[in-house]
Motif scaffolding. Structure first.
Motif, short mmCIF file in Angstrom:
data_model
loop_
_atom_site.label_atom_id
_atom_site.label_comp_id
_atom_site.label_asym_id
_atom_site.label_seq_id
_atom_site.Cartn_x
_atom_site.Cartn_y
_atom_site.Cartn_z
N MET A 85 12.47 -0.91 -1.18
CA MET A 85 13.05 -0.76 0.16
C MET A 85 13.59 0.65 0.36
N ASP A 86 14.29 1.16 -0.65
CA ASP A 86 14.84 2.52 -0.51
C ASP A 86 13.74 3.55 -0.27
N ILE A 87 12.63 3.39 -0.97
CA ILE A 87 11.53 4.35 -0.82
C ILE A 87 11.00 4.32 0.61
N LEU A 88 10.75 3.12 1.14
CA LEU A 88 10.19 3.02 2.48
C LEU A 88 11.19 3.47 3.54
N VAL A 89 12.46 3.07 3.38
CA VAL A 89 13.49 3.49 4.34
C VAL A 89 13.64 5.01 4.32
N HIS A 90 13.60 5.57 3.13
CA HIS A 90 13.83 7.01 3.04
C HIS A 90 12.64 7.82 3.58
N ARG A 123 5.37 1.61 -12.44
CA ARG A 123 4.43 0.75 -11.74
C ARG A 123 3.64 1.58 -10.74
N ILE A 124 2.43 1.12 -10.44
CA ILE A 124 1.55 1.83 -9.52
C ILE A 124 1.49 1.03 -8.21
N TYR A 125 1.79 1.69 -7.09
CA TYR A 125 1.84 1.03 -5.79
C TYR A 125 0.79 1.59 -4.83
N PHE A 126 0.17 0.68 -4.07
CA PHE A 126 -0.50 1.09 -2.84
C PHE A 126 0.57 1.09 -1.76
N ALA A 127 0.73 2.21 -1.08
CA ALA A 127 1.77 2.34 -0.06
C ALA A 127 1.14 2.26 1.33
N GLU A 128 1.50 1.23 2.06
CA GLU A 128 1.06 1.06 3.45
C GLU A 128 2.11 1.66 4.38
N TYR A 129 1.67 2.57 5.27
CA TYR A 129 2.60 3.16 6.24
C TYR A 129 2.23 2.83 7.68
N ASP A 130 1.14 2.10 7.89
CA ASP A 130 0.64 1.88 9.25
C ASP A 130 -0.04 0.51 9.38
N GLY A 131 0.51 -0.49 8.68
CA GLY A 131 -0.11 -1.81 8.65
C GLY A 131 0.39 -2.72 9.74
N PRO A 132 0.02 -4.01 9.67
CA PRO A 132 -0.89 -4.56 8.66
C PRO A 132 -2.36 -4.20 8.94
N ARG A 137 0.38 -6.71 4.83
CA ARG A 137 0.98 -7.75 5.68
C ARG A 137 2.11 -7.23 6.57
N HIS A 138 2.54 -6.00 6.34
CA HIS A 138 3.66 -5.46 7.11
C HIS A 138 3.29 -4.06 7.59
N GLU A 139 4.09 -3.56 8.51
CA GLU A 139 3.83 -2.19 9.00
C GLU A 139 3.99 -1.20 7.83
N GLU A 140 5.06 -1.38 7.06
CA GLU A 140 5.25 -0.54 5.88
C GLU A 140 5.49 -1.44 4.69
N GLU A 141 4.86 -1.12 3.59
CA GLU A 141 4.87 -2.04 2.46
C GLU A 141 4.42 -1.31 1.20
N LEU A 142 5.05 -1.64 0.09
CA LEU A 142 4.57 -1.16 -1.20
C LEU A 142 3.96 -2.35 -1.94
N VAL A 143 2.67 -2.26 -2.23
CA VAL A 143 1.97 -3.35 -2.92
C VAL A 143 1.72 -2.92 -4.37
N ASP A 144 2.28 -3.65 -5.31
CA ASP A 144 2.14 -3.32 -6.72
C ASP A 144 0.70 -3.63 -7.17
N ILE A 145 -0.05 -2.59 -7.52
CA ILE A 145 -1.45 -2.76 -7.93
C ILE A 145 -1.64 -2.50 -9.42
N THR A 146 -0.55 -2.47 -10.17
CA THR A 146 -0.63 -2.11 -11.60
C THR A 146 -1.59 -3.03 -12.36
N SER A 147 -1.50 -4.33 -12.09
CA SER A 147 -2.34 -5.26 -12.87
C SER A 147 -3.82 -5.09 -12.51
#
Lengths: 143, 143, 143
Positions: free
Chosen positions: A61-66, A122-131, A13-23
């Motif tokens: 947020m820190d991960i994406l900003v960094h 936790r396991i994340y799908f990391a979006e760097y070029d969304g949505p 949904r965003h240009e950069e986003e961490l989506v928690d896919i653990t479940s």
């Protein structure tokens, strides 16, 4: 040996986003019936990633900003040119670089039918070029 | 198929430290009796990592110094705030970022009962937020 | 369970270079006869890596240029000293650091005898300290 491979769809949904896919990963492991083995998680895209870290919004947020600091979207990249195979300008070199720095896969052991990891991992799908509409794979191998 | 999973404890002694765990990994592989397959190594913590590199003290220092340069402990992080779930201030965003940049796992093939890697490839548990009591997993899968 | 391990030789031609090894990985998977499982790819050297990204020359340049920016060859490294075990000065700390940032392995699932990845995901051997004769491993595990 049981092998189960699931491809999952994800709409970011965003240009950069961490989506928690653990479940999702836990569900696939449980449905596989595998008691002992491993689970592999992979993204299917070069401008995204798989990241393991703690499930705190501040850290997300820190991960994406960094990553943006280390591999900025704006830059004097060779990829910023007309690409015949795309029919348009390349513009997302920063997203490709983030993908390399953050990594594109993860794996965990499975024991007694459960993923072996600490509660805080936790396991994340990391979006760097969304949505974008994205795909990732979860593969369970074991007995 | 044989699957052997071992959780090992580790007491780190410094805030940042690379602990060579190669001989532990070799021992677990030998004890597993697996002749052909793979060995997976994972940290159980989000402020630590698993790194493969050469066993030279000068390089170990360079790796830690450089990760600190790329992901400093001191910074204007969102994580630097009161965290209800912790009951204290977050302070170690830099350690989380180092974990992502350096990676949290490794794997190697096993052939004829031995890990397939070059002599110079050592396996390290990377501490970024110590000293702490830590856990990591070694999993052997094969025949 | 089938396990096939192949060590491949590679002569790199530049100091830094991304060599597309996707077709080699595909060949080894096909020759293994494995229909369902996984393929692991690893470098055998601490100043090289395995990178998954898109097969565009402009991006390949961006990746190498950017890793050089994040982990420069020239720097005030502890490794820049006389090393008895080498019989010479250490000089390639930047290449070791690039290896850690870019990663040293990759894996993909195999389904119906084919590697599960998107068309745009290419697998690269990353040279950071060439030109050199290099080795990497491809391991196929499955049924």
């Amino acid at each position: 040996m049981k092998i189960r491979l699931v491809k999952l769809e994800l709409q970011t949904r965003h240009e950069e986003e961490l989506v928690d896919i653990t479940s999702e990963v836990e569900r696939v492991v449980h449905e596989s019936g595998v008691q002992n083995g491993m689970v592999n998680i992979l993204t299917m895209h070069n401008t995204s990633g798989i990241i393991v870290n703690e499930g705190l919004p501040c850290l997300e947020m820190d991960i994406l900003v960094h990553l943006e600091k280390l591999a900025p979207d704006e830059g004097n990249y060779h990829h910023n040119r007309y690409l015949e195979s795309y029919g348009r300008l390349g513009y997302n070199a920063g997203a490709h670089l983030k993908s390399i720095l953050g990594g594109v896969h993860a794996f965990f052991p499975i024991q007694n039918g459960e993923i072996v990891k600490s509660q805080r991992q936790r396991i994340y799908f990391a979006e760097y070029d969304g949505p974008l509409a994205r795909q990732y794979c979860i593969q369970v191998i074991g007995t």
